[in-house]
Motif scaffolding. Structure first.
Motif, PDB file in Angstrom:
ATOM      1  N   SER A 127       0.813  -1.218   0.000  1.00  0.00           N
ATOM      2  CA  SER A 127       0.000   0.000   0.000  1.00  0.00           C
ATOM      3  C   SER A 127       0.848   1.271   0.000  1.00  0.00           C
ATOM      4  CB  SER A 127      -0.934   0.022   1.219  1.00  0.00           C
ATOM      5  OG  SER A 127      -0.192   0.203   2.404  1.00  0.00           O
ATOM      6  N   ASP A 128       2.131   1.128   0.237  1.00  0.00           N
ATOM      7  CA  ASP A 128       2.994   2.305   0.344  1.00  0.00           C
ATOM      8  C   ASP A 128       3.414   2.810  -1.036  1.00  0.00           C
ATOM      9  OD1 ASP A 128       2.969   2.443   3.115  1.00  0.00           O
ATOM     10  OD2 ASP A 128       4.556   0.959   3.308  1.00  0.00           O
ATOM     11  N   VAL A 129       2.846   3.923  -1.436  1.00  0.00           N
ATOM     12  CA  VAL A 129       3.221   4.622  -2.670  1.00  0.00           C
ATOM     13  C   VAL A 129       3.528   6.065  -2.273  1.00  0.00           C
ATOM     14  CG1 VAL A 129       2.534   5.263  -5.016  1.00  0.00           C
ATOM     15  CG2 VAL A 129       1.690   3.122  -4.004  1.00  0.00           C
ATOM     16  N   HIS A 141       4.779   3.535 -16.236  1.00  0.00           N
ATOM     17  CA  HIS A 141       4.415   3.514 -14.820  1.00  0.00           C
ATOM     18  C   HIS A 141       3.921   2.148 -14.364  1.00  0.00           C
ATOM     19  CE1 HIS A 141       4.948   7.822 -15.198  1.00  0.00           C
ATOM     20  NE2 HIS A 141       5.032   7.838 -13.889  1.00  0.00           N
ATOM     21  N   SER A 142       3.476   1.326 -15.292  1.00  0.00           N
ATOM     22  CA  SER A 142       3.179  -0.063 -14.932  1.00  0.00           C
ATOM     23  C   SER A 142       4.469  -0.772 -14.509  1.00  0.00           C
ATOM     24  CB  SER A 142       2.534  -0.802 -16.107  1.00  0.00           C
ATOM     25  OG  SER A 142       2.498  -2.194 -15.862  1.00  0.00           O
ATOM     26  N   ILE A 143       5.565  -0.507 -15.221  1.00  0.00           N
ATOM     27  CA  ILE A 143       6.851  -1.094 -14.839  1.00  0.00           C
ATOM     28  C   ILE A 143       7.232  -0.610 -13.441  1.00  0.00           C
ATOM     29  CG2 ILE A 143       9.310  -1.250 -15.400  1.00  0.00           C
ATOM     30  CD1 ILE A 143       8.534  -0.924 -18.367  1.00  0.00           C
ATOM     31  N   LEU A 144       7.107   0.696 -13.212  1.00  0.00           N
ATOM     32  CA  LEU A 144       7.438   1.271 -11.912  1.00  0.00           C
ATOM     33  C   LEU A 144       6.634   0.621 -10.788  1.00  0.00           C
ATOM     34  CD1 LEU A 144       8.631   3.535 -10.057  1.00  0.00           C
ATOM     35  CD2 LEU A 144       6.659   4.928 -10.737  1.00  0.00           C
ATOM     36  N   LEU A 145       5.326   0.485 -10.982  1.00  0.00           N
ATOM     37  CA  LEU A 145       4.447   0.030  -9.910  1.00  0.00           C
ATOM     38  C   LEU A 145       4.513  -1.469  -9.656  1.00  0.00           C
ATOM     39  CD1 LEU A 145       1.381   2.288 -10.772  1.00  0.00           C
ATOM     40  CD2 LEU A 145       2.761   2.430  -8.692  1.00  0.00           C
ATOM     41  N   THR A 146       5.075  -2.225 -10.587  1.00  0.00           N
ATOM     42  CA  THR A 146       5.138  -3.677 -10.416  1.00  0.00           C
ATOM     43  C   THR A 146       6.534  -4.172 -10.062  1.00  0.00           C
ATOM     44  OG1 THR A 146       5.473  -4.015 -12.803  1.00  0.00           O
ATOM     45  CG2 THR A 146       3.205  -4.071 -11.993  1.00  0.00           C
ATOM     46  N   PHE A 147       7.506  -3.260 -10.045  1.00  0.00           N
ATOM     47  CA  PHE A 147       8.898  -3.616  -9.764  1.00  0.00           C
ATOM     48  C   PHE A 147       9.093  -3.757  -8.250  1.00  0.00           C
ATOM     49  CE2 PHE A 147      13.507  -3.266 -10.549  1.00  0.00           C
ATOM     50  CZ  PHE A 147      13.585  -3.914 -11.771  1.00  0.00           C
ATOM     51  N   PRO A 148       9.966  -4.663  -7.785  1.00  0.00           N
ATOM     52  CA  PRO A 148      10.190  -4.808  -6.345  1.00  0.00           C
ATOM     53  C   PRO A 148      10.691  -3.512  -5.719  1.00  0.00           C
ATOM     54  CG  PRO A 148      11.157  -6.645  -7.544  1.00  0.00           C
ATOM     55  CD  PRO A 148      10.741  -5.642  -8.566  1.00  0.00           C
ATOM     56  N   GLY A 149      10.120  -3.135  -4.600  1.00  0.00           N
ATOM     57  CA  GLY A 149      10.504  -1.902  -3.930  1.00  0.00           C
ATOM     58  C   GLY A 149       9.291  -1.020  -3.688  1.00  0.00           C
ATOM     59  N   VAL A 150       9.539   0.152  -3.130  1.00  0.00           N
ATOM     60  CA  VAL A 150       8.488   1.138  -2.881  1.00  0.00           C
ATOM     61  C   VAL A 150       8.492   2.144  -4.031  1.00  0.00           C
ATOM     62  CG1 VAL A 150       7.762   3.029  -1.368  1.00  0.00           C
ATOM     63  CG2 VAL A 150       8.580   0.878  -0.373  1.00  0.00           C
ATOM     64  N   ILE A 173      -4.236   2.294 -11.968  1.00  0.00           N
ATOM     65  CA  ILE A 173      -3.237   1.242 -11.711  1.00  0.00           C
ATOM     66  C   ILE A 173      -2.603   1.393 -10.316  1.00  0.00           C
ATOM     67  CG2 ILE A 173      -2.806   0.729 -14.134  1.00  0.00           C
ATOM     68  CD1 ILE A 173      -0.230   2.346 -13.966  1.00  0.00           C
ATOM     69  N   ILE A 174      -2.549   2.606  -9.786  1.00  0.00           N
ATOM     70  CA  ILE A 174      -2.078   2.771  -8.407  1.00  0.00           C
ATOM     71  C   ILE A 174      -3.038   2.063  -7.448  1.00  0.00           C
ATOM     72  CG2 ILE A 174      -1.746   4.432  -6.524  1.00  0.00           C
ATOM     73  CD1 ILE A 174      -0.770   6.437  -8.657  1.00  0.00           C
ATOM     74  N   ARG A 175      -4.341   2.245  -7.685  1.00  0.00           N
ATOM     75  CA  ARG A 175      -5.358   1.608  -6.831  1.00  0.00           C
ATOM     76  C   ARG A 175      -5.185   0.093  -6.818  1.00  0.00           C
ATOM     77  NH1 ARG A 175      -9.517  -1.105  -8.195  1.00  0.00           N
ATOM     78  NH2 ARG A 175      -9.420  -0.392 -10.369  1.00  0.00           N
ATOM     79  N   VAL A 176      -4.999  -0.496  -7.993  1.00  0.00           N
ATOM     80  CA  VAL A 176      -4.867  -1.955  -8.081  1.00  0.00           C
ATOM     81  C   VAL A 176      -3.593  -2.418  -7.388  1.00  0.00           C
ATOM     82  CG1 VAL A 176      -4.679  -3.913  -9.660  1.00  0.00           C
ATOM     83  CG2 VAL A 176      -6.213  -2.015 -10.220  1.00  0.00           C
ATOM     84  N   ARG A 177      -2.501  -1.695  -7.616  1.00  0.00           N
ATOM     85  CA  ARG A 177      -1.227  -2.080  -6.992  1.00  0.00           C
ATOM     86  C   ARG A 177      -1.346  -2.114  -5.462  1.00  0.00           C
ATOM     87  NH1 ARG A 177       4.410  -1.564  -6.125  1.00  0.00           N
ATOM     88  NH2 ARG A 177       4.582  -1.753  -3.892  1.00  0.00           N
ATOM     89  N   LYS A 178      -2.016  -1.104  -4.892  1.00  0.00           N
ATOM     90  CA  LYS A 178      -2.103  -0.970  -3.445  1.00  0.00           C
ATOM     91  C   LYS A 178      -2.915  -2.092  -2.796  1.00  0.00           C
ATOM     92  CE  LYS A 178      -3.203   3.201  -1.964  1.00  0.00           C
ATOM     93  NZ  LYS A 178      -2.206   3.589  -0.932  1.00  0.00           N
ATOM     94  N   GLU A 179      -3.729  -2.777  -3.599  1.00  0.00           N
ATOM     95  CA  GLU A 179      -4.600  -3.826  -3.053  1.00  0.00           C
ATOM     96  C   GLU A 179      -4.066  -5.233  -3.305  1.00  0.00           C
ATOM     97  OE1 GLU A 179      -8.290  -2.992  -4.958  1.00  0.00           O
ATOM     98  OE2 GLU A 179      -8.726  -1.216  -3.732  1.00  0.00           O
TER      99      GLU A 179
END
Length: 560
Positions: free
Chosen positions: A46-48, A408-417, A475-481
């Motif tokens: 959830s941390d973005v 940004h899909s790459i950014l949000l799915t990559f390991p890390g915050v 895509i931020i919403r989906v990543r956080k869940e």
């Protein structure tokens, strides 16, 4: 506490460290007595992070941090758990990074009450500009006056001494000449500019004063602390003066103090350098930085989309070691600075880097250069918004959005915050008027907004800003869940062809496959089975492989 004493003995070999140690313990106990707010222990999916300036949005007669809180609560709060406010202290240049007073808030932004109000909406990351201070600061002005208390706060250097081995981040003089009140001229160490005076950590009093600042930030509510330009803190003539052992030891000391004063405070080191030097700030994985910036990611993603070829990105990601359970990467694509090139030297051949730079210059990007030890210059940073970096001026807005959201899909799915810069969230284009006004290339990506005007654009469904904001929000919403996007969940990089960047995130017995078509062509992927598309919620079965449209990406979880 024994660890702190050992670190001091290493840093100050010939000093009586008892006095230094006692002063640190006294200040640490003062901070602990204030019952600092409880911190979240560790991080999760959830941390973005949102990166922004404190005066990013304005209304007449209102402190800009209050206006920012209004914007944040209305548009951003459900997307970002952490807000990185770039330096919000009084400053004299570099949009905040030449700090005049570490303990005051820029009056335009507000005061510490306004910072406290924002911290009710999000956890706050403070900038700790620990390498240098403004030439207009009281410390340096007292030095110029000849005040003996500050006589050893800065590094004086004979200009005849050979400093050719010192790593230079910019094409500016390493030493700057200043005249003291008594008429004497001194050459002072200035790594970044003559308005950013390097602090002399060889003087224990400088360390004590900067520890006081660090603990003050915790008392003011900082839950994340970013150590700016930290690699340059210790100087030794005859060395590169970057990443020296004593620099690392000071960073470890800062980590000890954070853990002791307010466990859960996250320390991030900012070192825009090649990958191996950058990750050295993890230390053992539990004794130095909690997070390091993932500096190769922005130029690698840019190169991959620019050339419609993900080979370098795939090969780099395959060799990327996990950060461990007690540390992780701080991932980003855009920031207040330009897109750094030094982190991909050694990953991408120099002639291909120069070709990328030339292509972007033709499309309107600006470039900053650094001076090499042989006197030549090399580009070290491309100055451009990430939206314009990824796209030609001739592209349609629909194509711009596709390529930008894919990145940004790459950014949000990559390991890390993951961290997203405010200009990216707002779909900003190059601000040439800002460059003309300040004379700084970096102003191209630092536009400020009147709140009413930016709201109007965001709420207009026909604008590029609205389209970008809407797609990133989704895509931020989906990543956080999704638990499989936990920063420490394992990554497996899949090799599915030059035009594809693909990875699998794995946690316990579950997995999730992420596919990115980096090209303007339809691409067939040999992946079969039944999956849940977690972005759309649809169940899709692929019996004959997956056909990806131009710049399409999929987040797929096997149904079994």
């Amino acid at each position: 506490m024994d660890k702190i004493k050992q670190r001091l003995a290493f840093i100050y070999e010939n000093e009586n460290i008892e006095t230094i140690y006692d002063a640190i313990v006294k200040r640490l106990n003062e901070a602990k007595a204030k019952n600092l707010r409880e911190r979240k222990q560790n991080w999760d999916e959830s941390d973005v992070v949102l990166i922004t300036y404190g005066d990013q949005f304005s209304e007449e007669g209102i402190p800009t941090l209050d206006t920012f809180k209004k914007m944040f609560d209305g548009y951003l709060a459900n997307k970002f758990e952490i807000v990185h406010i770039l330096p919000f202290y009084p400053y004299s240049s570099d949009d905040g990074f030449s700090v005049i007073d570490y303990k005051k808030v820029n009056p335009i932004i507000g005061d510490w009450t306004n910072v406290e109000n924002l911290s009710k909406s999000a956890r706050i990351m403070f900038d700790y500009v620990c390498n240098h201070i403004s030439a207009k600061s009281e410390w340096f002005q007292e030095y110029l006056k000849g005040n003996p208390e500050y006589s050893n706060y800065f590094t004086e250097m004979d200009p005849s001494i050979d400093l050719s081995s010192v790593t230079r981040p910019r094409a500016l003089p390493l030493l700057s000449k200043f005249k003291l009140a008594n008429g004497e001229e001194k050459y002072i160490w200035t790594t970044f500019s003559d308005d950013q005076i390097d602090l002399n950590f060889k003087n224990p009093q400088v360390l004590l004063d900067m520890i006081d600042v660090l603990l003050f930030y915790l008392e003011q509510g900082a839950e994340y602390v970013r150590l700016d330009a930290v690699g340059y803190m210790w100087k030794e003539v005859g060395t590169s003066c970057i990443h020296l052992e004593k620099t690392h030891e000071i960073v470890k000391l800062f980590r000890d103090l954070l853990d002791e004063a307010a466990k859960g405070t996250v320390m991030i080191t900012e070192t825009n350098v090649p990958h191996l030097d950058n990750i050295s700030y993890f230390g053992s994985g539990s004794d130095e930085a909690h997070m390091v910036y993932q500096f190769p990611l922005p130029p690698l993603v840019l190169y991959s989309l620019h050339n419609e070829n993900g080979n370098y990105l795939t090969n780099w990601a395959k060799q990327l070691d996990g950060a461990g359970q007690d540390s992780t990467f701080f991932n980003f694509l855009a920031s207040h600075d330009g897109i750094g090139l030094n982190p991909i030297r050694g990953i991408i051949p120099e002639e291909e880097i120069l070709s990328l730079v030339n292509d972007l210059k033709e499309e309107g990007a600006l470039v900053n250069y650094k001076k090499n030890s042989d006197g030549s210059e090399s580009p070290y940073e491309i100055n451009v918004t990430y939206l314009d970096a990824l796209n030609k001026q001739s592209y349609s807005d629909d194509l711009r959005v596709k390529r930008f959201v894919l990145a940004h899909s790459i950014l949000l799915t990559f390991p890390g915050v993951p961290a997203i810069y405010i200009q990216s969230m707002l779909g900003s284009r190059n601000d040439y008027k800002g460059v003309e006004r300040t004379g700084m290339n970096r102003s191209i990506n630092r536009q400020k907004y009147i709140l009413e005007e930016i709201e109007k654009e965001l709420n207009n469904q026909e604008t590029l800003r609205h389209k970008v904001f809407k797609e990133l929000t989704n895509i931020i919403r989906v990543r956080k869940e999704e638990a499989l996007f936990h920063p420490n969940a394992k990554m497996e990089v899949l090799e599915l062809g030059d035009k594809i960047f693909a990875l699998k995130r794995v946690k316990d017995s579950e997995s999730l496959v992420v596919l990115h078509n980096l090209s303007n062509d339809e691409v067939q992927v040999n992946l079969f089975g039944k999956f849940i598309n977690i972005i759309t919620g649809a169940v899709e079965e692929f019996k004959e492989g997956i056909s990806l449209n131009p710049y399409q990406f999929l987040w797929l979880k096997p149904t079994n």
